[in-house]
Design a protein around this motif. Sequence first.
Motif, PDB file in Angstrom:
ATOM      1  N   SER A  83      39.305  41.261  37.832  1.00  0.00           N
ATOM      2  CA  SER A  83      39.544  41.125  39.273  1.00  0.00           C
ATOM      3  C   SER A  83      38.281  41.520  40.018  1.00  0.00           C
ATOM      4  CB  SER A  83      40.718  41.989  39.720  1.00  0.00           C
ATOM      5  OG  SER A  83      40.419  43.353  39.574  1.00  0.00           O
ATOM      6  N   THR A  86      39.915  40.034  45.752  1.00  0.00           N
ATOM      7  CA  THR A  86      41.170  39.275  45.684  1.00  0.00           C
ATOM      8  C   THR A  86      41.068  38.099  44.728  1.00  0.00           C
ATOM      9  OG1 THR A  86      40.509  37.916  47.572  1.00  0.00           O
ATOM     10  CG2 THR A  86      41.810  39.907  48.045  1.00  0.00           C
ATOM     11  N   GLN A  87      39.937  37.967  44.035  1.00  0.00           N
ATOM     12  CA  GLN A  87      39.729  36.871  43.095  1.00  0.00           C
ATOM     13  C   GLN A  87      39.932  37.356  41.663  1.00  0.00           C
ATOM     14  OE1 GLN A  87      38.876  33.621  44.156  1.00  0.00           O
ATOM     15  NE2 GLN A  87      39.433  34.569  46.107  1.00  0.00           N
ATOM     16  N   TYR A  88      40.478  36.498  40.836  1.00  0.00           N
ATOM     17  CA  TYR A  88      40.723  36.820  39.434  1.00  0.00           C
ATOM     18  C   TYR A  88      40.128  35.746  38.542  1.00  0.00           C
ATOM     19  CZ  TYR A  88      44.169  40.101  41.238  1.00  0.00           C
ATOM     20  OH  TYR A  88      44.776  41.133  41.898  1.00  0.00           O
TER      21      TYR A  88
END
Length: 139
Positions: A83, A86-88
């Motif tokens: 992570s 907010t991006q994975y």
Amino acid sequence: MGSPYTAHVTSHGGRNGFVRTSDGLFDQKVGTPNEGEAAGTNPEQLFGAAYAACFHSALKSIAKSKSIDTSNSQVTAHVTLHSEGTQYHLSVEMEVTVPSLEEARVMELAEAAHKVCPYSKATRGNVEVTLKVRAPVQK
């Protein structure tokens, strides 16, 4: 295999629900990694299971075509969910063991399998996949 095969798997509730195949043979609770593992498996484990099985089949097929013994071989997919805010994104380390072969030959087979495995093809350019040869456990 011949004709195309389509698997039908439905998710109910996302990461905190369950997944079920259309034939009912697979019906599993899922949870969020770490927090939810006691409640069920998670998508990363499911992806790792599918990828490891497919990769292992590709490796065994290539070995068979070269008359190489892959008895007691195994493939372990280490799937990491990263992570960044907010991006994975995912990364995978494929760990390959073939007890009857020296490490350099195992790596050759792993690299060949990585070229033909459908999951490797699907992730290429999107998921960092590293190959690792694990020496067999000595008894």
